[in-house]
Design a protein around this motif. Structure first.
Motif, PDB file in Angstrom:
ATOM      1  N   CYS A 119       0.589 -32.253 -10.127  1.00  0.00           N
ATOM      2  CA  CYS A 119       1.399 -31.067 -10.414  1.00  0.00           C
ATOM      3  C   CYS A 119       1.988 -30.514  -9.116  1.00  0.00           C
ATOM      4  N   GLN A 120       3.206 -30.002  -9.218  1.00  0.00           N
ATOM      5  CA  GLN A 120       3.923 -29.467  -8.076  1.00  0.00           C
ATOM      6  C   GLN A 120       3.679 -27.964  -7.946  1.00  0.00           C
ATOM      7  N   LEU A 121       3.641 -27.496  -6.712  1.00  0.00           N
ATOM      8  CA  LEU A 121       3.455 -26.075  -6.427  1.00  0.00           C
ATOM      9  C   LEU A 121       4.667 -25.286  -6.902  1.00  0.00           C
ATOM     10  N   ASP A 122       4.415 -24.236  -7.684  1.00  0.00           N
ATOM     11  CA  ASP A 122       5.487 -23.380  -8.177  1.00  0.00           C
ATOM     12  C   ASP A 122       5.414 -21.981  -7.584  1.00  0.00           C
ATOM     13  N   ARG A 123       4.181 -21.439  -7.435  1.00  0.00           N
ATOM     14  CA  ARG A 123       4.066 -20.088  -6.872  1.00  0.00           C
ATOM     15  C   ARG A 123       2.706 -19.890  -6.210  1.00  0.00           C
ATOM     16  N   VAL A 124       2.690 -18.918  -5.295  1.00  0.00           N
ATOM     17  CA  VAL A 124       1.482 -18.514  -4.578  1.00  0.00           C
ATOM     18  C   VAL A 124       1.242 -17.055  -4.911  1.00  0.00           C
ATOM     19  N   VAL A 125      -0.004 -16.715  -5.253  1.00  0.00           N
ATOM     20  CA  VAL A 125      -0.356 -15.347  -5.633  1.00  0.00           C
ATOM     21  C   VAL A 125      -1.502 -14.876  -4.756  1.00  0.00           C
ATOM     22  N   LEU A 126      -1.356 -13.672  -4.179  1.00  0.00           N
ATOM     23  CA  LEU A 126      -2.444 -13.058  -3.428  1.00  0.00           C
ATOM     24  C   LEU A 126      -3.319 -12.270  -4.386  1.00  0.00           C
ATOM     25  N   VAL A 127      -4.632 -12.231  -4.101  1.00  0.00           N
ATOM     26  CA  VAL A 127      -5.548 -11.466  -4.949  1.00  0.00           C
ATOM     27  C   VAL A 127      -5.073 -10.022  -5.020  1.00  0.00           C
ATOM     28  N   GLU A 128      -4.769  -9.434  -3.878  1.00  0.00           N
ATOM     29  CA  GLU A 128      -4.129  -8.118  -3.822  1.00  0.00           C
ATOM     30  C   GLU A 128      -2.898  -8.292  -2.950  1.00  0.00           C
ATOM     31  N   ASP A 129      -1.796  -7.707  -3.355  1.00  0.00           N
ATOM     32  CA  ASP A 129      -0.586  -7.917  -2.556  1.00  0.00           C
ATOM     33  C   ASP A 129      -0.268  -6.744  -1.633  1.00  0.00           C
ATOM     34  N   ARG A 130      -1.083  -5.671  -1.678  1.00  0.00           N
ATOM     35  CA  ARG A 130      -0.882  -4.528  -0.783  1.00  0.00           C
ATOM     36  C   ARG A 130      -2.250  -4.031  -0.327  1.00  0.00           C
ATOM     37  N   TYR A 131      -2.327  -3.658   0.945  1.00  0.00           N
ATOM     38  CA  TYR A 131      -3.573  -3.149   1.513  1.00  0.00           C
ATOM     39  C   TYR A 131      -3.291  -1.835   2.220  1.00  0.00           C
ATOM     40  N   LEU A 132      -4.147  -0.833   2.027  1.00  0.00           N
ATOM     41  CA  LEU A 132      -4.011   0.478   2.655  1.00  0.00           C
ATOM     42  C   LEU A 132      -4.994   0.571   3.804  1.00  0.00           C
ATOM     43  N   PHE A 133      -4.477   0.887   4.996  1.00  0.00           N
ATOM     44  CA  PHE A 133      -5.325   1.072   6.169  1.00  0.00           C
ATOM     45  C   PHE A 133      -5.223   2.520   6.621  1.00  0.00           C
ATOM     46  N   THR A 134      -6.361   3.173   6.787  1.00  0.00           N
ATOM     47  CA  THR A 134      -6.386   4.574   7.225  1.00  0.00           C
ATOM     48  C   THR A 134      -7.035   4.726   8.587  1.00  0.00           C
ATOM     49  N   ASP A 135      -7.415   3.615   9.202  1.00  0.00           N
ATOM     50  CA  ASP A 135      -8.038   3.661  10.518  1.00  0.00           C
ATOM     51  C   ASP A 135      -7.663   2.393  11.286  1.00  0.00           C
ATOM     52  N   PHE A 136      -7.740   2.464  12.611  1.00  0.00           N
ATOM     53  CA  PHE A 136      -7.407   1.322  13.462  1.00  0.00           C
ATOM     54  C   PHE A 136      -8.578   0.348  13.538  1.00  0.00           C
ATOM     55  N   GLY A 137      -8.263  -0.936  13.646  1.00  0.00           N
ATOM     56  CA  GLY A 137      -9.281  -1.949  13.870  1.00  0.00           C
ATOM     57  C   GLY A 137     -10.096  -2.339  12.651  1.00  0.00           C
ATOM     58  N   VAL A 138      -9.692  -1.878  11.465  1.00  0.00           N
ATOM     59  CA  VAL A 138     -10.400  -2.232  10.242  1.00  0.00           C
ATOM     60  C   VAL A 138      -9.895  -3.598   9.773  1.00  0.00           C
ATOM     61  N   SER A 139     -10.822  -4.464   9.381  1.00  0.00           N
ATOM     62  CA  SER A 139     -10.444  -5.803   8.926  1.00  0.00           C
ATOM     63  C   SER A 139     -10.770  -5.996   7.457  1.00  0.00           C
ATOM     64  N   GLN A 140      -9.968  -6.802   6.824  1.00  0.00           N
ATOM     65  CA  GLN A 140     -10.151  -7.088   5.405  1.00  0.00           C
ATOM     66  C   GLN A 140      -9.685  -8.513   5.142  1.00  0.00           C
ATOM     67  N   GLY A 141     -10.431  -9.236   4.290  1.00  0.00           N
ATOM     68  CA  GLY A 141     -10.047 -10.588   3.947  1.00  0.00           C
ATOM     69  C   GLY A 141      -8.966 -10.611   2.885  1.00  0.00           C
TER      70      GLY A 141
END
Length: 195
Positions: A119-141
């Motif tokens: 099968c050929q690749l048709d689309r890529v989907v992120l688990v969440e497509d937006r991330y909110l950061f309220t502090d510096f240096g915070v990491s998220q997968g």
């Protein structure tokens, strides 16, 4: 209608409740062989699911990347549930467990037959497509999932049908993102805002 299952398909399962990752996978990348089983019925052999093949698109679902499947073969998937939920000792849950520690009522088995196509690749989907950061240096997968034109989760087929990953933030980035050739990356905030 989608064709028979392609050779580079992922195995996908969803549940009514959120499930405990530890009951399905050991160390979040290796499938627990006593909980998720794949058998090539046509060849009469169990398929060893490779390390790194387990993913959680949501808290109530998982996918397994079994590698390139044999063409025109029948496969059987077994997700082991709690056979004792109403039986001998319901106080010791086993198999796939909900986040509340309750075992899935009985095992689930289904089969599928592969065709001879990739099968050929048709689309890529992120688990969440937006991330909110309220502090510096915070990491998220962040993790991406790949689908064919019929919405079936698929993988690349190394040496047969390959793709590569390139990750970067959008305009006016508030975060940096690691950029390895992989579906999982780490986002780290460098400013307040949404990305």
């Amino acid at each position: 209608n989608p064709p028979a299952t392609c050779r580079n398909a992922q195995i996908f399962a969803s549940f009514i409740d959120a499930v405990t990752a530890d009951s399905i996978a050991m160390n979040r990348t290796t499938i627990n062989p006593s909980t998720v089983k794949l058998r090539n019925v046509s060849a009469g052999v169990d398929v060893v699911l490779p390390p790194g093949s387990f993913h959680f698109p949501s808290p109530s679902s998982f996918s397994v990347s079994p590698g390139l499947l044999e063409p025109n073969n029948q496969y059987e998937v077994t997700i082991v549930g709690d056979e004792n939920i109403v039986g001998q000792d319901p106080s010791i849950p086993e198999g796939v467990l909900s986040t509340g520690g309750v075992g899935m009522n009985g095992s689930r088995v289904w089969s599928f037959t592969t065709n001879d196509s990739i099968c050929q690749l048709d689309r890529v989907v992120l688990v969440e497509d937006r991330y909110l950061f309220t502090d510096f240096g915070v990491s998220q997968g962040v993790e991406a999932f790949t689908y064919d034109q019929f919405g079936q989760p698929i993988d690349e087929a190394p040496g047969v049908y390959d793709w590569s990953w390139q990750w970067e933030p959008t305009a006016d980035p508030v975060a940096t993102v690691t950029n390895s050739d992989n579906t999982e990356q780490l986002i780290t905030s460098v400013a307040n805002g949404t990305t």
